[in-house]
Design an enzyme around this catalytic site. Structure first.
Site, PDB file in Angstrom:
ATOM      1  N   GLU A  40       0.831  -1.206   0.000  1.00  0.00           N
ATOM      2  CA  GLU A  40       0.000   0.000   0.000  1.00  0.00           C
ATOM      3  C   GLU A  40       0.862   1.250   0.000  1.00  0.00           C
ATOM      4  OE1 GLU A  40      -3.539  -1.782   2.815  1.00  0.00           O
ATOM      5  OE2 GLU A  40      -2.490   0.036   3.398  1.00  0.00           O
ATOM      6  N   CYS A  92       2.669   8.519   1.934  1.00  0.00           N
ATOM      7  CA  CYS A  92       2.869   7.583   3.041  1.00  0.00           C
ATOM      8  C   CYS A  92       3.401   6.296   2.428  1.00  0.00           C
ATOM      9  CB  CYS A  92       1.534   7.361   3.744  1.00  0.00           C
ATOM     10  SG  CYS A  92       1.620   6.173   5.087  1.00  0.00           S
ATOM     11  N   LEU A 114       4.459   5.632  20.466  1.00  0.00           N
ATOM     12  CA  LEU A 114       4.506   5.372  21.901  1.00  0.00           C
ATOM     13  C   LEU A 114       3.216   4.681  22.354  1.00  0.00           C
ATOM     14  CD1 LEU A 114       6.565   5.981  24.118  1.00  0.00           C
ATOM     15  CD2 LEU A 114       5.336   8.112  24.582  1.00  0.00           C
ATOM     16  N   ASN A 133      -8.481   4.662  14.540  1.00  0.00           N
ATOM     17  CA  ASN A 133      -9.216   4.507  13.314  1.00  0.00           C
ATOM     18  C   ASN A 133      -9.672   3.044  13.269  1.00  0.00           C
ATOM     19  OD1 ASN A 133      -9.873   4.776  10.630  1.00  0.00           O
ATOM     20  ND2 ASN A 133      -7.770   4.387   9.992  1.00  0.00           N
ATOM     21  N   CYS A 146      -4.179   3.578   7.309  1.00  0.00           N
ATOM     22  CA  CYS A 146      -3.532   2.508   8.069  1.00  0.00           C
ATOM     23  C   CYS A 146      -3.839   1.073   7.663  1.00  0.00           C
ATOM     24  CB  CYS A 146      -3.833   2.654   9.541  1.00  0.00           C
ATOM     25  SG  CYS A 146      -3.478   4.266  10.163  1.00  0.00           S
TER      26      CYS A 146
HETATM   27  N1  SAH Z   1       5.893   0.488  12.154  1.00  0.00           N
HETATM   28  C1  SAH Z   1       5.918   1.926  12.190  1.00  0.00           C
HETATM   29  C2  SAH Z   1       5.290   2.594  10.991  1.00  0.00           C
HETATM   30  C3  SAH Z   1       3.936   2.087  10.519  1.00  0.00           C
HETATM   31  S1  SAH Z   1       2.502   2.540  11.409  1.00  0.00           S
HETATM   32  C4  SAH Z   1       5.300   2.431  13.470  1.00  0.00           C
HETATM   33  O1  SAH Z   1       4.731   1.631  14.195  1.00  0.00           O
HETATM   34  O2  SAH Z   1       5.437   3.598  13.778  1.00  0.00           O
HETATM   35  C5  SAH Z   1       2.342   4.266  11.301  1.00  0.00           C
HETATM   36  C6  SAH Z   1       1.414   4.848  12.373  1.00  0.00           C
HETATM   37  O3  SAH Z   1       0.044   4.448  12.167  1.00  0.00           O
HETATM   38  C7  SAH Z   1       1.794   4.349  13.762  1.00  0.00           C
HETATM   39  O4  SAH Z   1       1.840   5.372  14.697  1.00  0.00           O
HETATM   40  C8  SAH Z   1       0.699   3.354  14.005  1.00  0.00           C
HETATM   41  O5  SAH Z   1       0.588   3.066  15.330  1.00  0.00           O
HETATM   42  C9  SAH Z   1      -0.508   4.043  13.381  1.00  0.00           C
HETATM   43  N2  SAH Z   1      -1.681   3.165  13.257  1.00  0.00           N
HETATM   44  C10 SAH Z   1      -1.711   1.861  12.957  1.00  0.00           C
HETATM   45  N3  SAH Z   1      -2.977   1.372  13.010  1.00  0.00           N
HETATM   46  C11 SAH Z   1      -3.776   2.413  13.350  1.00  0.00           C
HETATM   47  C12 SAH Z   1      -5.186   2.554  13.563  1.00  0.00           C
HETATM   48  N4  SAH Z   1      -6.023   1.518  13.445  1.00  0.00           N
HETATM   49  N5  SAH Z   1      -5.661   3.781  13.897  1.00  0.00           N
HETATM   50  C13 SAH Z   1      -4.824   4.844  14.023  1.00  0.00           C
HETATM   51  N6  SAH Z   1      -3.488   4.768  13.827  1.00  0.00           N
HETATM   52  C14 SAH Z   1      -2.961   3.560  13.504  1.00  0.00           C
END
Ligand code: SAH
Length: 352
Positions: free
Chosen positions: A94, A107, A215, A290, A333
């Site tokens: 994606e 992204c 975090l 989300n 995401c």
């Molecule tokens: N592995 C890396 C980058 C990919 S995720 C990381 O964890 O930072 C990028 C961002 O999207 C992260 O902050 C992740 O926690 C967030 N993310 C993933 N699933 C999500 C969801 N269902 N709702 C909101 N943010 C989400």
């Protein structure tokens, strides 16, 4: 013509391309031409480079540039476009193009799937297949740039995968995005959930990119519930590595914090988070959850979100709220790949 066993050219620097044309018995200025045609004109095959003599061009048909095909494309009402790209081995990744005012942000994914298995993340639920190579990362940006017919201004490494588990290819891609495509390092954000020792390692490269750290919790207990990979990595150690990043690079760190109703969005969590971050050159990015079909967390109410923000501000913590874009196209995401895989809809209708 010597048989070549070449990696795809995309991601190669001007000196590398110049050296390569010379090995082909061509004058060095053809390296600059090759660079322009790959990165600015966006050719998909070397046979399209009409600046090259026809006889040579014809011999180059088997030399891979490394461009992927658009497998599926979903356009959201806010203008966000989500792409599924089909790689050489048939794997699907994606990429999202996000136009906001005069910015165009991409992204990008760094892996096919992800091994981190975070409980709220659609990509994490789908398992891990492989790392992406540098050309597969750079290609995502060129694809969005060409499809929007507009220059990409910002990159966030927030697509599928964990960038710091694929550090070598991610560093190679950042170099290329910066020097070959011309995207400023300060407009590039690398997001990580944190791998012991890797933030320090990343800092040693002294890049001017922004580090974003996922975090998501104000203490180790909650963090481990959400992020199983956090078990061998105490919060204090993660925060120490982040401090080192600030010291080494002089750049502040962004902390991403998904707000999950009743899990990590209470006043006590906001106070606990503030304690950790007081005096730390950082910025908190709150992301209202989300919803994904594979998990049953809830997005907090507006009041809860406002309350969390208010407490952080009272504690002098820099904070902003990031609402996901492209929701109606499943563009937020990691969800599109899952949705498209499950559904019986024909890809052809939406194919470019
Ligand atoms: N592995 C890396 C980058 C990919 S995720 C990381 O964890 O930072 C990028 C961002 O999207 C992260 O902050 C992740 O926690 C967030 N993310 C993933 N699933 C999500 C969801 N269902 N709702 C909101 N943010 C989400």
């Amino acid at each position: 013509m010597p048989k070549l066993n070449l990696p795809p050219l995309l991601g190669a620097s001007l000196p590398e391309l110049t050296a390569w044309v010379q090995t082909q018995g061509q004058p060095s200025y053809r390296g600059k031409q090759l660079h322009d045609w790959i990165y600015y004109k966006g050719v998909r095959s070397l046979t399209e480079i009409t600046a090259f003599p026809k006889s040579w061009r014809e011999q180059l048909s088997h030399v891979p540039i490394g461009r992927a095909d658009i497998h599926y494309k979903a356009i959201a009402t806010d203008g966000t476009i989500k792409y599924l790209l089909r790689l050489d081995d048939g794997q699907i990744i994606e990429t999202v193009g996000i136009p906001i005012d005069n910015r165009l942000t991409v992204c990008v994914s760094t892996q096919v799937g992800c091994p981190m298995a975070c409980d709220f993340c659609a990509t994490g639920k789908g398992g891990f297949q492989r790392n992406l190579a540098r050309h597969e990362i750079v290609d995502q940006v060129l694809t969005v740039q060409q499809d929007f017919q507009r220059r990409v201004s910002h990159i966030v490494f927030m697509g599928m995968g964990e960038p710091l588990l694929n550090l070598e290819q991610v560093l190679a891609a950042i170099r290329s995005l910066n020097q070959d495509i011309g995207i400023g390092a300060r407009n590039i954000t690398v997001s990580t959930v944190g791998i012991p020792g890797r933030i320090r390692q990343f800092a040693q490269h002294h890049l001017q990119v922004t580090l974003a750290v996922s975090l998501h919790a104000s203490n180790q207990t909650i963090r481990e519930q959400l992020i199983p990979s956090a078990r061998p990595y105490p919060l204090a150690d993660l925060l120490n590595e982040c401090r080192e990043y600030v010291e080494i690079t002089g750049r502040r760190v962004t902390f991403e914090y998904i707000l999950l109703a009743g899990v990590n969005d209470l006043s006590e969590h906001a106070h606990e988070l503030s304690k950790h971050l007081r005096g730390f050159q950082s910025h908190v990015n709150l992301i209202p959850y989300n919803p994904i079909s594979e998990a049953d967390y809830q997005r907090p109410s507006r009041d809860r979100i406002d309350n969390f923000v208010k407490i952080l501000k009272q504690q002098h913590i820099a904070v902003s709220v990031r609402y996901s874009r492209g929701l109606d196209a499943d563009a937020a995401c990691g969800q599109l790949r899952a949705t498209v895989n499950q559904s019986s809809m024909s890809f052809r209708h939406s194919q470019k």
